[in-house]
Design a protein around this motif. Sequence first.
Motif, short mmCIF file in Angstrom:
data_model
loop_
_atom_site.label_atom_id
_atom_site.label_comp_id
_atom_site.label_asym_id
_atom_site.label_seq_id
_atom_site.Cartn_x
_atom_site.Cartn_y
_atom_site.Cartn_z
N PHE A 60 1.03 -1.39 0.07
CA PHE A 60 0.43 -0.19 -0.49
C PHE A 60 1.07 1.16 0.14
CE2 PHE A 60 -2.91 -3.31 1.92
CZ PHE A 60 -4.17 -3.26 1.00
N ARG A 61 0.98 1.91 -1.35
CA ARG A 61 1.93 3.29 -0.97
C ARG A 61 1.61 4.36 -0.37
NH1 ARG A 61 0.86 3.95 -7.57
NH2 ARG A 61 -1.43 3.45 -6.67
N THR A 62 0.41 4.72 -0.15
CA THR A 62 -0.41 5.85 0.44
C THR A 62 0.28 5.74 2.12
OG1 THR A 62 -2.37 5.87 -1.05
CG2 THR A 62 -2.07 7.43 1.39
N ASN A 63 0.60 6.84 2.12
CA ASN A 63 1.13 6.72 3.79
C ASN A 63 1.73 8.37 4.39
OD1 ASN A 63 3.71 6.81 6.48
ND2 ASN A 63 3.58 4.91 5.62
N PRO A 64 1.21 8.96 5.69
CA PRO A 64 1.00 10.13 5.86
C PRO A 64 2.59 10.57 5.72
CG PRO A 64 0.47 8.90 7.61
CD PRO A 64 0.84 8.38 6.56
N HIS A 109 -11.18 9.67 3.72
CA HIS A 109 -11.44 10.92 3.31
C HIS A 109 -9.91 10.89 2.75
CE1 HIS A 109 -15.44 10.77 1.43
NE2 HIS A 109 -15.58 10.07 2.19
N ARG A 110 -9.29 11.28 4.45
CA ARG A 110 -7.99 11.84 4.51
C ARG A 110 -6.75 11.02 3.70
NH1 ARG A 110 -3.95 12.15 8.39
NH2 ARG A 110 -4.71 9.83 9.20
N ARG A 111 -6.44 10.09 4.06
CA ARG A 111 -5.93 9.54 3.15
C ARG A 111 -6.15 9.39 1.89
NH1 ARG A 111 -3.22 5.51 5.02
NH2 ARG A 111 -2.72 4.65 3.65
N ALA A 112 -7.70 10.01 0.88
CA ALA A 112 -7.51 9.87 -0.42
C ALA A 112 -6.55 11.55 -0.51
CB ALA A 112 -8.96 10.23 -0.61
N GLY A 113 -6.73 12.63 -0.04
CA GLY A 113 -6.06 14.03 0.46
C GLY A 113 -5.28 13.28 -0.37
N LEU A 114 -4.24 12.48 1.06
CA LEU A 114 -2.63 12.82 1.11
C LEU A 114 -1.96 11.66 0.02
CD1 LEU A 114 -1.95 10.76 4.45
CD2 LEU A 114 -1.23 13.02 4.12
N ALA A 115 -2.83 10.74 -0.91
CA ALA A 115 -2.90 10.17 -2.58
C ALA A 115 -3.11 11.17 -3.58
CB ALA A 115 -3.38 9.13 -2.12
N ALA A 116 -3.81 11.84 -3.29
CA ALA A 116 -3.46 13.03 -3.96
C ALA A 116 -2.33 13.79 -4.10
CB ALA A 116 -4.99 13.59 -4.09
#
Length: 810
Positions: A60-64, A109-116
């Motif tokens: 999973f690539r998305t990370n803070p 939703h916050r993680r989707a923002g990080l991904a973007a």
Amino acid sequence: MAIRGDRGAVPRVVIVGAGIVGCCLADELTARGWTDVTVVEQGPMPAPGGSTSHAPGLVFRTNPSKTLSEMASYTVEKFSSLHVDGQPCFDPVGGLELATTPARLADLHRRAGLAASWGIEGEVVSADACLKLWPLLDRDLVLGGFHTPGDGLAHALPAARAQLERATARGARCVDRTTVTGIEQRGGRVTGVVTDRGTFPADHVVSAAGFWGPVIGRMAGIDVPLLPLAHQYARTTPLDTPRGGAGLPILRHQDRDLYFREHADRIGIGSYAHRPLPVDPFTVPRYDEAPVMPSSYPFTEDDFAPSWEDATALLPPLAKTRIHEGFNGVFSFTPDGMPVLGEVRQLRGFWLAEAVWVTHSAGVAKAVAEWMTEGRPSVDLHECELTRFETAQRSPAYVEERAARQFIEVYDIIHPLQPPEQPRPLRVSPFYARQIELGAHFLEGGGWERPHWYEANAPLAEPLTLPPRDDWSARHWSPIAAAEAKATREKVALYDMTPLRRLEVTGPGSLEFLQRTTTNNLAKKPGSVTYTLLLDEAAGILSDLTVARLEEHRFQIGANSPADLDRLLRHAPDDIETRDITAGTCCIGVWGPLARDLVQPLTRDDLSHQALGYFKATQTHIGPVPVTAMRLSYVGELGWELYTTADLGLALWDTLWAAGQRHGVIAAGRSAFNSLRLEKGYRAWGHDMTAEHTPYESGLGFAVRMNKGDFTGREALEALGEPTRRLTALTLDDPAAVVLGKEPVYVDGLPSGYVTSAGYGYTLGRCIAYAWLPPLEPGTPVHIDYFGEKTAATVAQEPLFDPRMTHILK
């Protein structure tokens, strides 16, 4: 072009460990021309028995962390190009993170923002869409999910084999069943690796030993701050229910600390829900002595029982299966959950590449290889550098407690301001007792207890009218911060600046050394203070410093992290001494329009603007306390930073507090401080700019003096063209809207950058956000994505507050 070693030849490198990190690194180094590489492995190839040998391979690539996300993205890119025996080393089956609670859905939703923000494709999808992606789900439990089609399964052992084969084709070699027994060194440099099969001479040694890192580190005389922990993984018996086709996405059920993946007609289940199971790396059996392999411990069924219930509740068809096999696999955690990377200053040529998961393995190897061969990585690594830990954070007890907490919280929803619970308090300023009396609300940074606001100031907040906050932005915040900011603007406040790192550089060559090391001109009379930058050779900002020349050959430096001291010590000539004086000193910031009214009567020296101008320093007394007074202000108001020794700190606080009562003095915390510094446009290194950014695009060109002579990064600065991005000030259009940082920013409907730091500007009456964006004119409208909602904002002209400096220069 490969950098040559002291012998005039390609440097000799020994990599300890042939897991995924060691094999990735061998490939990356040899691709850059460093072909004299030996990989030493104690187990048998191609599955030597470390964490790589049992890794489930979920990526999973998305990370803070932007850095970890970029490393994971490179891992996907690289592994996607690798094949072994005609089979790919990465399956892009996609990733799906589920929400079964409203809080988790909001977090997705916050993680989707990080991904973007980090350029990763992903979207929050409905519960029905989740069911189509994973037909085994109980639809009634699921509220929605975050789908990332580019995530997937890394096949770690084949990927390691493919890269090692490429490295050996270029000249590297791998020796397995070879146990490292010592690290040879001479004159502060590594010279070789001793094994049970002889000694391998080396100019560079890289410990990529995984959870054996502390063992290899001890041989080199280095403490490696990681804790091996066992983690449960199980596979079911075959399913008799159709799965809806092959290639189910990798799945996270973070509300129950679980993840899932396919194994043909079976399901693999990983659990973080159990108690921490620490493993002593010094007692891990050798490969031939282990029942299965060194990284695999017996499955503890009682620990897994609650997870099995949660798994069958989420995936009802699993109830018709049972656990076919399971094990407790060992891997590494650090006190902050990040890798430990970099060269050890005390033993030149000895590198660490530890606490790295398969997810980030290729990205880490690329960064370390760049660092070794070119002198700098292309990605900012300040969150991963081994020098980031304070001395107080390296004790075995601290590492064990914090690393175990990282395991427990691996899937928790963590607020960016949320402090760890234990061990606290660890580091406190001399004013701590007074702060407790005033009802300080503490958060933690660098081991320090930092007041963010004081309950004693609650009455000041009662008359204020502030817009309501959402639950997320209201955490670790209080309206008292607005009252403290207002009091600073209108009267005077005391700020505890003790956690600000202080270094001292002394000796005949101090000025020349600092001139070569930093960007601004420090050749000024004693009593001068200068804001300057530490750059790398590519003009990336390694840190920003405030340098006070207190005597001809004595400088006090306000720095950011232990890495700053490490960098100075690496390059300091023999005729100077560089040391950290933080622990033996303390600092109070006295700021506000009444600051001079408070401080001047306490000293016989003239503190007028004419006598002690802005960015000047002097030695004086405040009451009975000797202090170094620096005319600085990071809140945009008149005042000083007052430094003294730690033993006199309480006396300094009490003296200022007693004298300030007639002026309405208050104690103010970091929450107000951050608001005020954002209004003034002062940058925060590590948030607003890093080694990935240059001074001109960061708005810090004023701290560069190209005419002062040579300094690190000067040549790169000369070659820079017009910036294609800028650190940009934004104000949110809605006075009630708030963002916190790392949210994506949209220009003309397209994601174009991300927020670095943000906070409510109480003087301005709206939230301020700084963001990396293409160059935009003031007044340009943009949108910030906050939990899936587009929030309108406008590019602002800097500085937002007091552009004529009338509040400071008086």
